[in-house]
Write a protein that holds these residues in place. Structure first.
Motif, PDB file in Angstrom:
ATOM      1  N   ASP A 119       0.832  -1.204   0.000  1.00 33.86           N
ATOM      2  CA  ASP A 119       0.000   0.000   0.000  1.00 33.86           C
ATOM      3  C   ASP A 119       0.867   1.255   0.000  1.00 33.86           C
ATOM      4  O   ASP A 119       1.736   1.425   0.867  1.00 33.86           O
ATOM      5  N   CYS A 147      -3.057   3.000   2.402  1.00 33.73           N
ATOM      6  CA  CYS A 147      -4.015   3.314   1.337  1.00 33.73           C
ATOM      7  C   CYS A 147      -5.340   3.578   2.040  1.00 33.73           C
ATOM      8  O   CYS A 147      -6.060   2.643   2.423  1.00 33.73           O
ATOM      9  N   CYS A 203      -7.856  -2.365  -0.598  1.00 34.24           N
ATOM     10  CA  CYS A 203      -8.063  -0.927  -0.708  1.00 34.24           C
ATOM     11  C   CYS A 203      -8.828  -0.598  -1.988  1.00 34.24           C
ATOM     12  O   CYS A 203      -8.460  -1.022  -3.086  1.00 34.24           O
TER      13      CYS A 203
END
Length: 597
Positions: A479, A487, A507
């Motif tokens: 992320d 995220c 995400c």
């Protein structure tokens, strides 16, 4: 005399014949009225549905962002010698490429892009001509897509998702190619469908990442719960850190979440193609479910129809089995028809047909078939040829997911917009000539954006915080949208996995993609701005046939936006069909010859 002959018998002749038989006397009982036989209603049409739609066909394309296909809609350049597109008066605008985005794009001033090095002019969006339809693919992995969107600035695409086209020149040979877009002179068929039916300019992938998560999202809304296997040794890994593959990350709860392309474990073509040692494959846990499981429980016919799935078919170029291929003059090469990591339902033990066993009969396509000769269940997985055969025979499944042979699936590198429109128009032209077109909806949607530039950001509503996985781009932490290992956005919630606890790797929403509804019940020349995701397709099926039943276990179907405003269910459902030329995408004056296979 047959019933057919009796119905056609002239009334005066019928009276004379009746008199000759003694039936004409004044005290005889008058003959009963001749009633034509009742029209046959198919099992699918007899099912109770919330809307007038009795058949949904999802044509699931590959790897296109909304701006890449519709950024300048409805305005096309219309150069001489190319199919022209002229918008009808009153055509609504879309959230596309404004003059400011075309001439002063934020990507042209981002230092990471200028360091490639590219000039500011090479970092502006540019029109890709019809003659340049073969572009090659961009980087569309989970982490690079987040980096490209740069916490909503949408200004770091060349540096993170740009991939030079090996056969290109000029900007095509640089990472600046990622800023290119097509218009209605290339995407002619899709622009015409948008013009006559309904489209969305606010449709997103469920999560960031490439094809396999996108294939899973549209049928289940849940990419957590993947079990990894070593195709060489047979070793199975259900969770742990680090992950043996960059395509699945530890979910934080002892399992894995799918974020990249994995072949389905045990698929005959996975075994055929993945001969490299230590190749990691995947299958979802028995706890995972998809829309096929819910339809099976209600005995509703459905199927996943994949180009190249029938391993006994021999193509015109004499290829067969897992190596069946089709040549494209646009690409000047042949591509293998079946792509196993696109095969939605092959990842679930309840819906997989790993041996590619054939249906017992055309009449059973879409139904739960008996065991085949090897005692293997035939689980609703077929070839695209089987779809045409079943519908032609009057057996039109209630729900059908179609994936074109690879050369026609739109994925840059193995396909292109011109080959794609040949398949889409073939399907739609065929369906528009069927008796059940009156209650059919075709959805054209996509599994991911391929990393192509798109200017519209959807702030995540589902968070992920993987800070430890080493990704395929060398970053630590899958992320990266808002910060290393993050995220998220204000108000976002970390979603739960299939086990009920919060997990990483989900995400979303992710990237914006095209979405079109083609139906006599569609709103004509309509653009929906309602935010929807891939799970919105699952939600429509659940709402229409299953009384709003949800998959549960963290599926995004519960929160996905509705596509209902793309339909006019208060109307009469008489929007006329639109027949398009297979190669040009232009409007035909009459229906073409019906496709039968």
């Amino acid at each position: 005399m047959s019933r057919k002959a009796l119905i056609a018998f002239p009334l005066s002749a019928f009276a004379l014949a009746l008199a000759a038989c003694g039936g004409g006397s004044s005290n005889s009982t008058p003959p009963a009225a001749v009633v034509p036989p009742a029209a046959t209603v198919s099992a699918q049409d007899a099912l109770a549905t919330t809307t007038p739609i009795k058949h949904v066909v999802v044509i699931y394309g590959e790897n296109q962002s909304f701006d890449h296909y519709f950024g300048t809609y409805p305005n096309a350049l219309n150069p001489a010698g190319e199919p022209a597109f002229t918008a009808a008066a009153g055509t609504p605008a879309v959230n596309g490429l404004t003059p400011a985005l075309l001439n002063a794009n934020p990507n042209s001033t981002n230092a990471s892009n200028l360091a490639i090095p590219l000039t500011a002019a090479q970092l502006e969006p540019f029109r890709i001509d019809r003659a340049q339809a073969n572009t090659g693919s961009q980087n569309h992995s989970y982490t690079p897509e987040q980096l490209a969107e740069d916490n909503g600035a949408m200004d770091a695409f060349p540096a993170n998702t740009g991939q030079p086209f090996s056969g290109g020149t000029g900007v095509f040979a640089t990472k600046g190619i990622v800023m290119g877009y097509f218009d209605g002179n290339t995407d002619t068929a899709l622009w015409n469908y948008a013009q006559h039916f309904a489209m969305s300019d606010n449709a997103y992938t469920g999560t960031y990442g490439p094809s396999t998560p996108g294939a899973i999202e549209v049928i289940s809304g849940q990419n957590n719960g993947i079990i990894l296997s070593n195709n060489s040794t047979g070793a199975v890994t259900q969770g742990g850190s680090p992950s043996p593959s960059t395509n699945a990350i530890p979910d934080g709860q002892g399992g894995f979440t799918l974020i990249g392309d994995l072949d389905p474990t045990g698929d005959a073509c996975t075994v055929f193609h993945d001969t490299t040692a230590n190749t990691i494959t995947g299958q979802f846990s028995p706890a995972n479910q998809n829309i096929g499981d819910l339809l099976n429980a209600k005995n509703i016919t459905w199927g996943g129809f994949m180009g190249g799935f029938n391993l006994s078919t021999v193509n015109a170029n004499s290829t067969t089995g897992c190596g069946r291929s089709t040549y494209s003059p646009v690409l000047n090469l042949a591509e293998v028809d079946y792509t196993q990591h696109h095969a939605w339902f092959q990842y679930y033990p309840t819906t997989a047909n790993l041996t590619h066993a054939r249906p017992t009969s055309t009449a059973l396509i879409g139904a739960t078939d008996p065991l085949d000769s090897t005692a293997t269940p035939v689980h609703h997985q077929y070839d695209t040829d089987d779809f045409f055969a079943a519908v032609t025979a009057g057996n039109f499944p209630s729900v059908a997911f179609l994936k074109a042979p690879a050369v026609q699936d739109a994925h840059p590198g193995n396909s292109d917009p011109l080959d794609e429109q040949a398949f889409v128009t073939k399907v739609v032209n065929f369906l528009e000539q069927q008796p059940d077109w009156k209650n059919t909806a075709v959805i054209v949607a996509y599994d991911d954006s391929d990393g192509w530039y798109d200017h519209q950001f959807a702030a995540p509503t589902s968070s992920s915080f993987d800070a430890t996985s080493v990704t395929d781009t060398g970053h630590t932490g899958a992320d990266q949208l808002t910060a290393p290992g993050s995220c998220t956005s204000a108000g976002a919630v970390q979603p739960v996995g299939v086990g009920g606890a919060v997990v990483n790797g989900r995400c979303g929403p992710g990237t914006r993609t095209p979405f079109i509804v083609i139906s006599p019940w569609a709103n004509a020349n309509f653009v929906s701005h309602t935010l929807i995701t891939q799970a919105s397709v699952t939600r429509f099926i659940e709402d229409n046939w299953l009384g709003g039943q949800r998959i549960g276990k963290g599926s995004f179907d519960a929160t996905a936006g509705s596509i209902n405003n793309m339909f006019n269910f208060a109307g009469s459902g008489n929007l006329p069909p639109l027949f398009l030329d297979n190669s040009l995408g232009t409007v035909l004056s009459a229906a073409p010859t019906t496709v039968t296979n």
